[in-house]
Write a protein that holds these residues in place. Structure first.
Motif, PDB file in Angstrom:
ATOM      1  N   PRO A  92       0.802  -1.223   0.000  1.00 44.85           N
ATOM      2  CA  PRO A  92       0.000   0.000   0.000  1.00 44.85           C
ATOM      3  C   PRO A  92       0.836   1.275   0.000  1.00 44.85           C
ATOM      4  CG  PRO A  92      -0.013  -1.020   2.172  1.00 44.85           C
ATOM      5  CD  PRO A  92       0.648  -1.986   1.256  1.00 44.85           C
ATOM      6  N   TYR A  93       2.117   1.146   0.334  1.00 43.73           N
ATOM      7  CA  TYR A  93       2.993   2.317   0.391  1.00 43.73           C
ATOM      8  C   TYR A  93       3.870   2.451  -0.861  1.00 43.73           C
ATOM      9  CZ  TYR A  93       1.705   1.645   5.299  1.00 43.73           C
ATOM     10  OH  TYR A  93       1.006   1.469   6.460  1.00 43.73           O
ATOM     11  N   ALA A  94       3.630   1.620  -1.860  1.00 45.50           N
ATOM     12  CA  ALA A  94       4.502   1.570  -3.042  1.00 45.50           C
ATOM     13  C   ALA A  94       4.592   2.919  -3.757  1.00 45.50           C
ATOM     14  CB  ALA A  94       4.009   0.489  -4.008  1.00 45.50           C
ATOM     15  N   ARG A  95       3.459   3.580  -3.940  1.00 42.63           N
ATOM     16  CA  ARG A  95       3.469   4.866  -4.656  1.00 42.63           C
ATOM     17  C   ARG A  95       4.227   5.934  -3.878  1.00 42.63           C
ATOM     18  NH1 ARG A  95      -2.555   6.284  -6.130  1.00 42.63           N
ATOM     19  NH2 ARG A  95      -1.545   8.189  -6.880  1.00 42.63           N
TER      20      ARG A  95
ATOM     21  N   PHE B  48       9.939   2.776  10.564  1.00 48.39           N
ATOM     22  CA  PHE B  48      10.043   1.384  10.140  1.00 48.39           C
ATOM     23  C   PHE B  48      11.120   1.209   9.057  1.00 48.39           C
ATOM     24  CE2 PHE B  48       5.961   0.990  12.243  1.00 48.39           C
ATOM     25  CZ  PHE B  48       5.989  -0.304  12.738  1.00 48.39           C
ATOM     26  N   SER B  49      12.004   2.201   8.958  1.00 52.55           N
ATOM     27  CA  SER B  49      13.169   2.151   8.051  1.00 52.55           C
ATOM     28  C   SER B  49      12.774   1.964   6.588  1.00 52.55           C
ATOM     29  CB  SER B  49      14.129   1.028   8.479  1.00 52.55           C
ATOM     30  OG  SER B  49      14.587   1.231   9.792  1.00 52.55           O
ATOM     31  N   GLN B  50      11.666   2.587   6.198  1.00 56.37           N
ATOM     32  CA  GLN B  50      11.269   2.587   4.787  1.00 56.37           C
ATOM     33  C   GLN B  50      11.671   3.898   4.113  1.00 56.37           C
ATOM     34  OE1 GLN B  50       9.541  -0.401   3.635  1.00 56.37           O
ATOM     35  NE2 GLN B  50      10.353  -0.929   5.654  1.00 56.37           N
ATOM     36  N   LEU B  51      11.815   4.945   4.922  1.00 62.47           N
ATOM     37  CA  LEU B  51      12.246   6.256   4.456  1.00 62.47           C
ATOM     38  C   LEU B  51      13.338   6.771   5.383  1.00 62.47           C
ATOM     39  CD1 LEU B  51       8.902   8.156   3.633  1.00 62.47           C
ATOM     40  CD2 LEU B  51      10.558   7.251   1.993  1.00 62.47           C
ATOM     41  N   SER B  52      14.064   7.760   4.903  1.00 61.05           N
ATOM     42  CA  SER B  52      15.070   8.415   5.732  1.00 61.05           C
ATOM     43  C   SER B  52      14.472   9.710   6.276  1.00 61.05           C
ATOM     44  CB  SER B  52      16.318   8.714   4.898  1.00 61.05           C
ATOM     45  OG  SER B  52      17.236   9.494   5.630  1.00 61.05           O
ATOM     46  N   LYS B  53      14.671   9.956   7.558  1.00 63.03           N
ATOM     47  CA  LYS B  53      14.181  11.181   8.194  1.00 63.03           C
ATOM     48  C   LYS B  53      15.363  11.896   8.814  1.00 63.03           C
ATOM     49  CE  LYS B  53      11.660  10.805  11.968  1.00 63.03           C
ATOM     50  NZ  LYS B  53      10.484  10.608  12.859  1.00 63.03           N
ATOM     51  N   ASN B  54      15.691  13.057   8.291  1.00 64.71           N
ATOM     52  CA  ASN B  54      16.852  13.804   8.769  1.00 64.71           C
ATOM     53  C   ASN B  54      16.406  15.082   9.462  1.00 64.71           C
ATOM     54  OD1 ASN B  54      18.621  11.944   7.471  1.00 64.71           O
ATOM     55  ND2 ASN B  54      18.277  13.013   5.540  1.00 64.71           N
ATOM     56  N   GLY B  55      17.027  15.369  10.576  1.00 63.45           N
ATOM     57  CA  GLY B  55      16.712  16.594  11.289  1.00 63.45           C
ATOM     58  C   GLY B  55      17.400  17.786  10.648  1.00 63.45           C
ATOM     59  N   LEU B  56      16.623  18.814  10.322  1.00 66.38           N
ATOM     60  CA  LEU B  56      17.168  20.063   9.829  1.00 66.38           C
ATOM     61  C   LEU B  56      17.288  21.035  11.001  1.00 66.38           C
ATOM     62  CD1 LEU B  56      14.956  20.459   6.616  1.00 66.38           C
ATOM     63  CD2 LEU B  56      17.257  19.490   6.764  1.00 66.38           C
ATOM     64  N   GLU B  57      17.890  22.187  10.760  1.00 69.92           N
ATOM     65  CA  GLU B  57      18.047  23.157  11.846  1.00 69.92           C
ATOM     66  C   GLU B  57      16.682  23.597  12.380  1.00 69.92           C
ATOM     67  OE1 GLU B  57      20.204  27.465  12.743  1.00 69.92           O
ATOM     68  OE2 GLU B  57      20.417  26.516  10.781  1.00 69.92           O
ATOM     69  N   ARG B  58      15.692  23.677  11.479  1.00 73.83           N
ATOM     70  CA  ARG B  58      14.373  24.148  11.901  1.00 73.83           C
ATOM     71  C   ARG B  58      13.262  23.249  11.377  1.00 73.83           C
ATOM     72  NH1 ARG B  58      14.913  30.728  11.004  1.00 73.83           N
ATOM     73  NH2 ARG B  58      16.665  31.042  12.429  1.00 73.83           N
ATOM     74  N   GLY B  59      13.502  21.968  11.326  1.00 74.90           N
ATOM     75  CA  GLY B  59      12.467  21.061  10.855  1.00 74.90           C
ATOM     76  C   GLY B  59      13.005  19.679  10.543  1.00 74.90           C
ATOM     77  N   ILE B  60      12.307  18.988   9.652  1.00 78.56           N
ATOM     78  CA  ILE B  60      12.635  17.614   9.291  1.00 78.56           C
ATOM     79  C   ILE B  60      12.571  17.467   7.778  1.00 78.56           C
ATOM     80  CG2 ILE B  60      11.840  15.207   9.444  1.00 78.56           C
ATOM     81  CD1 ILE B  60      10.726  15.877  12.194  1.00 78.56           C
TER      82      ILE B  60
ATOM     83  N   GLU C  21       1.119  13.372   7.222  1.00 81.43           N
ATOM     84  CA  GLU C  21       2.444  13.556   7.804  1.00 81.43           C
ATOM     85  C   GLU C  21       2.809  12.367   8.691  1.00 81.43           C
ATOM     86  OE1 GLU C  21       4.941  16.463  10.839  1.00 81.43           O
ATOM     87  OE2 GLU C  21       2.794  16.796  10.548  1.00 81.43           O
ATOM     88  N   PHE C  22       1.826  11.859   9.421  1.00 79.25           N
ATOM     89  CA  PHE C  22       2.041  10.713  10.306  1.00 79.25           C
ATOM     90  C   PHE C  22       2.512   9.492   9.527  1.00 79.25           C
ATOM     91  CE2 PHE C  22       0.028   7.353  13.196  1.00 79.25           C
ATOM     92  CZ  PHE C  22       1.097   7.370  14.083  1.00 79.25           C
ATOM     93  N   VAL C  23       1.976   9.288   8.321  1.00 79.39           N
ATOM     94  CA  VAL C  23       2.400   8.163   7.478  1.00 79.39           C
ATOM     95  C   VAL C  23       3.888   8.268   7.165  1.00 79.39           C
ATOM     96  CG1 VAL C  23       2.198   7.130   5.174  1.00 79.39           C
ATOM     97  CG2 VAL C  23       0.133   7.719   6.455  1.00 79.39           C
ATOM     98  N   LEU C  24       4.356   9.464   6.865  1.00 78.07           N
ATOM     99  CA  LEU C  24       5.778   9.653   6.546  1.00 78.07           C
ATOM    100  C   LEU C  24       6.653   9.356   7.767  1.00 78.07           C
ATOM    101  CD1 LEU C  24       5.615  12.938   4.424  1.00 78.07           C
ATOM    102  CD2 LEU C  24       5.684  10.570   3.612  1.00 78.07           C
ATOM    103  N   HIS C  25       6.243   9.841   8.920  1.00 74.63           N
ATOM    104  CA  HIS C  25       7.008   9.571  10.152  1.00 74.63           C
ATOM    105  C   HIS C  25       7.002   8.072  10.454  1.00 74.63           C
ATOM    106  CE1 HIS C  25       7.923  13.586  11.852  1.00 74.63           C
ATOM    107  NE2 HIS C  25       6.861  13.970  11.163  1.00 74.63           N
ATOM    108  N   GLY C  26       5.852   7.435  10.238  1.00 72.73           N
ATOM    109  CA  GLY C  26       5.754   6.000  10.491  1.00 72.73           C
ATOM    110  C   GLY C  26       6.655   5.203   9.571  1.00 72.73           C
ATOM    111  N   LEU C  27       6.660   5.544   8.293  1.00 71.49           N
ATOM    112  CA  LEU C  27       7.522   4.849   7.335  1.00 71.49           C
ATOM    113  C   LEU C  27       8.995   5.033   7.692  1.00 71.49           C
ATOM    114  CD1 LEU C  27       5.692   5.639   3.959  1.00 71.49           C
ATOM    115  CD2 LEU C  27       5.801   3.437   5.140  1.00 71.49           C
ATOM    116  N   ALA C  28       9.334   6.202   8.201  1.00 68.03           N
ATOM    117  CA  ALA C  28      10.726   6.455   8.601  1.00 68.03           C
ATOM    118  C   ALA C  28      11.101   5.611   9.817  1.00 68.03           C
ATOM    119  CB  ALA C  28      10.918   7.938   8.900  1.00 68.03           C
TER     120      ALA C  28
END
Length: 223
Positions: free
Chosen positions: A116-119, A181-193, A172-179
């Motif tokens: 379901p997350y393929a796209r 579960f190591s499906q996406l990379s989530k990097n901290g920026l100086e003022r965000g993600i 937004e929650f889907v993106l955080h969840g995928l990150a």
């Protein structure tokens, strides 16, 4: 959902091996965290001159002082650092609550059924990135999330009755969840993600280590 996430952070702290369970976890952790969550949303509203404000998943990282000030760490936790432990607890809370709302990404990846997350993952694999700044206007926030292919469809499938603002929060929650579960990379920026595909995120980490090795004579400290 955000209140559940705040509560889940406290639950994760109470069972973490890095937190001193003898001293316990302050009951005020969730109260203080919720106050910080609200203040982040209010601050964004004032900065952007908006009449309304909506809390976001990214605002959870604004509750870090509430966590670090309300828990005592064991020796191993002190080595990790208070901020690092707090971020880990938030990540575990997101992971736990994500499984209650959406299909487990690890299980769907192994399943014979279509992912379901393929796209969504495909959009990032094409080299697209998504920076979500803390002070992004509500319109800008919505426009950024709408760019991600397939993201709104996932939310509509699982939460067909969600109101407009809830839909964006869930996107937004889907993106955080995928990150988490190591499906996406989530990097901290100086003022965000910033979200990006997993491979480029790993490459950036390696490149960062290489650059620091050159600058500091081979010593690298991950922060």
């Amino acid at each position: 959902m955000l209140k559940d996430l705040v509560e889940q952070v406290a639950m994760e702290a109470r069972k973490s091996e890095l937190v001193d369970q003898k001293s316990g976890v302050s009951a005020r952790l969730t109260i203080s965290a919720l106050e910080n969550l609200y203040s982040h949303a209010e601050r964004r509203m004032l900065i952007n001159g908006e009449k309304q404000s909506y809390a976001r998943v990214g605002d959870l990282y604004g509750i870090l002082p509430s966590i670090t000030g309300k828990v005592e760490l064991v020796y191993e936790g002190e080595l990790e650092g208070a901020s690092g432990v707090a971020q880990m607890l938030i990540g575990k809370a997101i992971r736990a609550q994500f499984e209650k709302a959406f299909p487990n990404p690890e299980k769907t990846k192994k399943s014979k059924k279509p992912n379901p997350y393929a796209r969504v993952l495909g959009w990032f694999n094409e080299g697209n990135t998504l920076p979500l700044l803390n002070v992004e206007t509500q319109i800008g926030y919505e426009n950024l999330l709408r760019q991600v292919d397939g993201l709104s469809e996932i939310v509509k499938e699982h939460f067909p009755k969600a109101a407009k603002q809830e839909q964006y929060l869930l996107m937004e929650f889907v993106l955080h969840g995928l990150a988490e579960f190591s499906q996406l990379s989530k990097n901290g920026l100086e003022r965000g993600i910033e979200f990006k595909d997993l491979m480029s995120g790993m490459f950036d980490m390696k490149q960062g280590r290489s650059n620091e090795d050159e600058d500091y004579g081979g010593h690298y400290e991950e922060k």
